[in-house]
Design an enzyme around this catalytic site. Structure first.
Site, PDB file in Angstrom:
ATOM      1  N   GLU A  14      42.617  35.067  41.967  1.00 45.25           N
ATOM      2  CA  GLU A  14      41.687  36.161  42.244  1.00 45.25           C
ATOM      3  C   GLU A  14      42.116  37.366  41.395  1.00 45.25           C
ATOM      4  O   GLU A  14      43.290  37.714  41.363  1.00 45.25           O
ATOM      5  CB  GLU A  14      41.733  36.473  43.750  1.00 45.25           C
ATOM      6  N   CYS A  61      39.836  43.290  48.555  1.00 48.42           N
ATOM      7  CA  CYS A  61      39.888  41.895  48.098  1.00 48.42           C
ATOM      8  C   CYS A  61      38.609  41.156  48.465  1.00 48.42           C
ATOM      9  O   CYS A  61      37.917  41.510  49.413  1.00 48.42           O
ATOM     10  CB  CYS A  61      41.085  41.205  48.746  1.00 48.42           C
ATOM     11  N   CYS A  64      41.278  37.887  50.775  1.00 47.62           N
ATOM     12  CA  CYS A  64      41.936  38.192  52.056  1.00 47.62           C
ATOM     13  C   CYS A  64      41.337  39.447  52.672  1.00 47.62           C
ATOM     14  O   CYS A  64      42.038  40.286  53.219  1.00 47.62           O
ATOM     15  CB  CYS A  64      43.439  38.328  51.875  1.00 47.62           C
ATOM     16  N   HIS A  68      43.050  42.695  55.262  1.00 51.87           N
ATOM     17  CA  HIS A  68      43.080  44.147  55.051  1.00 51.87           C
ATOM     18  C   HIS A  68      42.398  44.862  56.216  1.00 51.87           C
ATOM     19  O   HIS A  68      42.841  45.936  56.637  1.00 51.87           O
ATOM     20  CB  HIS A  68      42.386  44.506  53.732  1.00 51.87           C
ATOM     21  N   ARG A 476      49.522  35.597  51.502  1.00 54.22           N
ATOM     22  CA  ARG A 476      50.452  35.738  50.375  1.00 54.22           C
ATOM     23  C   ARG A 476      51.690  36.534  50.739  1.00 54.22           C
ATOM     24  O   ARG A 476      52.495  36.837  49.866  1.00 54.22           O
ATOM     25  CB  ARG A 476      49.731  36.369  49.180  1.00 54.22           C
ATOM     26  N   SER A 499      50.830  40.728  46.994  1.00 57.23           N
ATOM     27  CA  SER A 499      50.778  40.423  45.559  1.00 57.23           C
ATOM     28  C   SER A 499      51.291  41.591  44.721  1.00 57.23           C
ATOM     29  O   SER A 499      51.643  41.402  43.561  1.00 57.23           O
ATOM     30  CB  SER A 499      49.359  40.027  45.131  1.00 57.23           C
ATOM     31  N   CYS A 543      46.920  37.252  43.769  1.00 55.87           N
ATOM     32  CA  CYS A 543      45.653  37.928  44.040  1.00 55.87           C
ATOM     33  C   CYS A 543      45.761  39.329  43.447  1.00 55.87           C
ATOM     34  O   CYS A 543      46.379  40.217  44.029  1.00 55.87           O
ATOM     35  CB  CYS A 543      45.353  38.009  45.518  1.00 55.87           C
ATOM     36  N   CYS A 546      43.963  42.456  45.068  1.00 53.05           N
ATOM     37  CA  CYS A 546      44.847  42.998  46.109  1.00 53.05           C
ATOM     38  C   CYS A 546      46.000  43.787  45.496  1.00 53.05           C
ATOM     39  O   CYS A 546      46.308  44.890  45.933  1.00 53.05           O
ATOM     40  CB  CYS A 546      45.463  41.866  46.907  1.00 53.05           C
TER      41      CYS A 546
HETATM   42 NI1  NFC Z   1      43.634  39.350  47.835  1.00 51.38          NI
HETATM   43 FE1  NFC Z   1      45.870  39.569  49.726  1.00 51.38          FE
HETATM   44  C1  NFC Z   1      47.226  39.723  48.585  1.00 51.38           C
HETATM   45  C2  NFC Z   1      46.680  38.235  50.619  1.00 51.38           C
HETATM   46  O1  NFC Z   1      48.222  39.668  48.163  1.00 51.38           O
HETATM   47  N1  NFC Z   1      47.148  37.410  51.130  1.00 51.38           N
HETATM   48  O2  NFC Z   1      47.245  41.356  51.519  1.00 51.38           O
HETATM   49  C3  NFC Z   1      46.540  40.844  50.868  1.00 51.38           C
HETATM   50  O3  NFC Z   1      44.697  38.412  48.809  1.00 51.38           O
HETATM   51  O4  NFC Z   1      44.381  37.288  48.882  1.00 51.38           O
END
Ligand code: NFC
Length: 549
Positions: A14, A61, A64, A68, A476, A499, A543, A546
């Site tokens: 992503e 995002c 995810c 959030h 993640r 991420s 991601c 993110c």
């Molecule tokens: Ni976009 Fe997220 C990123 C996750 O690191 N897990 O916290 C958010 O994403 O997929």
């Protein structure tokens, strides 16, 4: 003589990620990870009503989103010192667990499997032999010779048409692709079945959340899911049983297919359990709160530094809250010095890609000055150290499958590696699935006692300043949202994202981030087709929308 390669963009992730590597004698000796797009979500949300923040910041995002939203309502509730009804905790937990399971299945099959699996080699497989390989390992009804033959015919038709569709542009025939044709066929069959199965995980999120991505049922103070067992249009008995049917179906796929496939891939690529270590430190937060005050959790948290483990038993732990900072020294922001998130600044300063200077839109977070890896590997290492029994049991099941396949069980030290991240994610999915069934039962039992409460109205003070933080163990890794509320409006907002921790550039002390460190030592057999680099990067499940936000 060294050689430089740039992979831009890295695909099957992503967002926007560029990786640069310096290669000497067939191995990566130095790497740079760059996030190449910025949106400024933390600036956008300033000035808004804190009750609306979750709606805005879940747009950080497209994957995810839900996570959030949850982190945001937790941050505002923390600032207000609020409790949350247990029904709301359970509903949020079911959403969070189903969301992560969805994410893990899609990552393993759709986003990273093709780094290990050669689709075209599956044409040479013997479907009968493929079915036999799974005897004694899996009871999945679709592991039959007839099913594998049907999949093989499908691939053949694709190849003959010259239009590989979803399988176009793979590194087919690459020397680092070493699976036997039968394993490739099994993996392609399960890739296609996973496309069906991932929908069931998302249906759980959509039924409770109103839709997904970007759920609609949250509120600071609980959830907007009125409970009435006999009434249509709300959370009633029919909806609850509908959810249960998806939870049960998912369990079969996770245990009989996903876990087994992970063991088979790891058994055939043992060298990838010896390289790809991203950091000396790992952090995960306790998750799935089951009481009104969010002090008891189903899954443990903890911090590991050079093998030393420190449990974290509540998200309100001051040690957890006080160690986090972010630096923009190597990122395209004005402020180089590490700042605590409540004081955090996001002031863009684009300079172009500078090898020793600023080269990414991703900030570099640290925990008490250390670069830390987040994610399912961190979660697995900490959960094993914390003595979490369901995790120990699933990991034991995985290790014994490895023993059947290779003659040797996997050791925990081998987990600090590229494939260790893949294993961590699978074990996480299995354990989360157990909590999903548990949380569904807890919700039904609690409703049965006559408790239908799902929401407590928040009271935002019209004057003065308050601060809050919301943590969540995202697919993640550990995510935190930090809010400063002044005179009833958001005065500052910072998201410190898993991420960001993993994809971050060098930190304030010029130490590489986890992606950058994990790549050092990676063999690259053909710099024009850097499959091995992509394997390690994908093992983090990047991601970037993110990471930068
Ligand atoms: Ni976009 Fe997220 C990123 C996750 O690191 N897990 O916290 C958010 O994403 O997929």
């Amino acid at each position: 003589m060294s050689q430089r390669i740039t992979i831009d963009p890295v695909t099957r992730i992503e967002g926007h990620l560029r990786i640069d590597c310096e290669i000497e004698q067939g191995k990566v000796v130095k790497a740079w990870s760059s996030g190449t797009m910025w949106r400024g979500m933390e600036e956008i949300v300033k000035g808004n009503d804190p009750r609306d923040a979750w709606m805005i910041v879940q747009r950080i995002c497209g994957v995810c989103t839900t996570i959030h939203a949850l982190a945001s309502v937790r941050a505002v509730e923390n600032a207000l010192g609020m409790e949350v009804p247990v029904n709301a905790q359970y509903i949020r937990n079911i959403i969070a667990a189903a969301h992560s399971i969805h994410d893990h299945i899609v990552h393993f099959y759709q986003l990273s499997a093709l780094d290990w699996v050669d689709v075209t080699s599956a044409l040479k497989a013997d479907p009968q032999k493929a079915a036999q390989m799974l005897n004694g390992l899996s009871e999945w009804p679709l592991n039959s010779a007839a099913e594998f033959l049907a999949v093989q015919n499908k691939i053949k038709a694709l190849v003959e048409s010259g239009q590989l569709g979803i399988f176009a542009n793979g590194y087919w025939g690459h020397p680092a692709m070493t699976l036997p044709p039968e394993v490739n066929l099994i993996a392609v069959a399960h890739y296609l079945q996973a496309l069906e199965c991932q929908r069931d995980a998302n249906r759980i999120v959509a039924v409770l959340g109103g839709k997904t991505p970007h759920i609609q049922n949250l509120a600071v103070g609980g959830v907007a899911n009125p409970i009435n067992l006999d009434s249509p249009g709300v959370l009633n008995l029919e909806r609850l049983m509908y959810l249960k049917s998806f939870i049960d179906k998912l369990g079969d796929f996770i245990e009989q297919v996903y876990l087994v496939d992970t063991a088979i891939i790891a058994a055939h690529y043992p060298q990838w359990l010896t390289m790809g270590k991203g950091a000396d430190c790992y952090l995960c937060v306790p998750e799935l709160p089951i009481d009104r005050k969010s002090e008891q959790y189903l899954l443990p948290g903890g911090y590991m530094e050079n093998g030393q483990f420190r449990p974290i038993t509540t998200q309100h732990d001051k040690y957890l809250q006080q160690g986090i900072e972010e630096s923009g020294k190597h990122a395209w922001y004005q402020d180089d010095k590490p700042l605590a998130p409540w004081e955090g600044l996001t002031r863009p300063n684009y300079t172009g890609w500078q090898e020793d200077g600023k080269y990414s839109w991703v900030k570099a977070p640290t925990f008490y000055g250390k670069t830390v890896e987040m994610g399912p590997l961190a979660w697995l290492l900490c959960s094993l150290q914390a003595g979490h029994q369901p995790t120990q049991q699933v990991f034991g099941q995985f290790a014994s499958m490895m023993k059947t396949l290779t003659g040797e069980a996997v050791r925990t030290e081998q987990l600090e590696s590229t494939l260790g991240r893949v294993v961590g994610r699978t074990v996480h999915a299995c354990v989360l699935h157990q909590t999903l069934s548990q949380q569904w039962q807890a919700l039904v039992t609690n409703i049965g006692t006559g408790d239908h409460e799902t929401f407590i109205p928040p009271n935002i003070p019209a004057t003065g300043e308050i601060r809050g933080v919301g943590f969540i163990e995202a697919p993640r890794g550990a995510l935190s949202h930090w809010v400063v509320i002044k005179d009833g409006k958001i005065a500052n907002y910072q998201a410190v994202v898993p991420s960001t921790w993993n994809a971050g550039p060098r930190n304030f002390n010029d130490e590489p981030g986890p992606y950058e460190r994990a790549l050092v030592g990676t063999p690259v057999s053909d710099p024009a087709k850097p499959l091995e680099v992509v394997r390690t990067i994908h093992s983090f499940d990047p991601c970037m929308s993110c990471a930068v936000h």
